[in-house]
Each structure stands twice: as C-alpha cells, then as structure tokens.
Design a protein around this motif. Structure first.
Motif: not given
Length: 158
Positions: A138-145, A120-125
């Motif tokens: 590798v961590l990749e955030e899902v962007s609103a864009d 749900s978030s970078r911290q949770a990952a």
C-alpha cells in the motif's frame, strides 16, 4: 520525550533516537560500549500497534523502529527491529520527519501494516516495488497538511 508521546505524535517514517541518559563510554571499553549502544541508538519508525489481545493475554500498545540491516553483496541477512512499550524508561526524540511529498510503502493494508520503504516520490516507490515484491503493498503519500497539522496544533514531536 516519553515513549507514549512518540506513539501519539511521531509520524510513521520518522527517524527516532532513544537514550538512557548515560554518557558514552570510551571506545576501549568494548563491553560497556556495546551495552551502552544497546540503550542509546536510533531507527526509523515503521509500525505502531494498538492494544491487542492474544488469547487471555492483553498486549499494551507499542511501536517498532528499524535500526539497521546487515548483509553483504546487496543481500540483507539480518534486519534489526526494536519494539518499545509505552512504559519504557528510555527518552526518545524525533530526529527527522518524512518530507511532504515522500511516499510510504507499507507491506499490507490495515492496523498491522509495517513500513518497508520510504520513497522520495510515488514514481520512486513504484520503481522500488518492482524488484522487491510485496504484492499487497500500500502506498501512502506524506501530505504537507499532515506535517503542518503537527506544528499548528502544537503536536510537534521534535
């Protein structure tokens, strides 16, 4: 929608359902029901692979869905993945997209990377990674864009 549209439009981390279009058999028809469930289910999109070569063999693009885990006492004994080629005769539908701000955890970088967790978030990952290992994660955030672009460009896969 077709398998090729899922490959082109569905984001990694999406929940995708597949169906052969036949009606579900009654519960008491155990063998027919098991066969039907094999061709009518859902899973999380964890990998897309481009065309690749293996010696003299050329493998066409495909995608892999994580259908489920089986085990006991917090230990996963069997992980069920389904890989579909783009010429599959099944019908697919995106049921759920990853939420903006959620974080995809891949087992490694590069084209052969596979989603191992959607947090749900970078911290949770990062907290998930601590007990689960994956030293090359590798961590990749899902962007609103990313989500908005699918709708603005008419690429919505749902």
């Amino acid at each position: 929608m077709s398998a090729s549209l899922i490959y082109d439009l569905a984001p990694i981390g999406a929940i995708v359902a597949w169906s052969d279009g036949t009606p579900r058999p009654p519960e008491h028809h155990k063998k027919r029901l098991a066969a039907w469930e094999n061709r009518n289910s859902r899973g999380r999109l964890i990998r897309k692979q481009d065309r690749r070569g293996l010696g003299n063999i050329s493998l066409s693009p495909d995608f892999t869905l994580h259908e489920g885990d089986f085990g006991a006492g917090g230990v996963i004994a069997i992980r069920v993945h389904r890989t579909f080629s783009l010429d599959s005769d099944l019908t697919f539908k995106v049921i759920e997209r990853p939420a903006p701000g959620s974080v995809r955890v891949f087992d490694r970088a590069g084209a052969s990377a596979e989603l191992v967790h959607l947090a749900s978030s970078r911290q949770a990952a990062e907290e998930w990674l601590t007990p689960h290992g994956h030293p090359n994660a590798v961590l990749e955030e899902v962007s609103a864009d990313e989500v908005a672009a699918d709708h603005v460009e008419g690429r919505a896969a749902a």
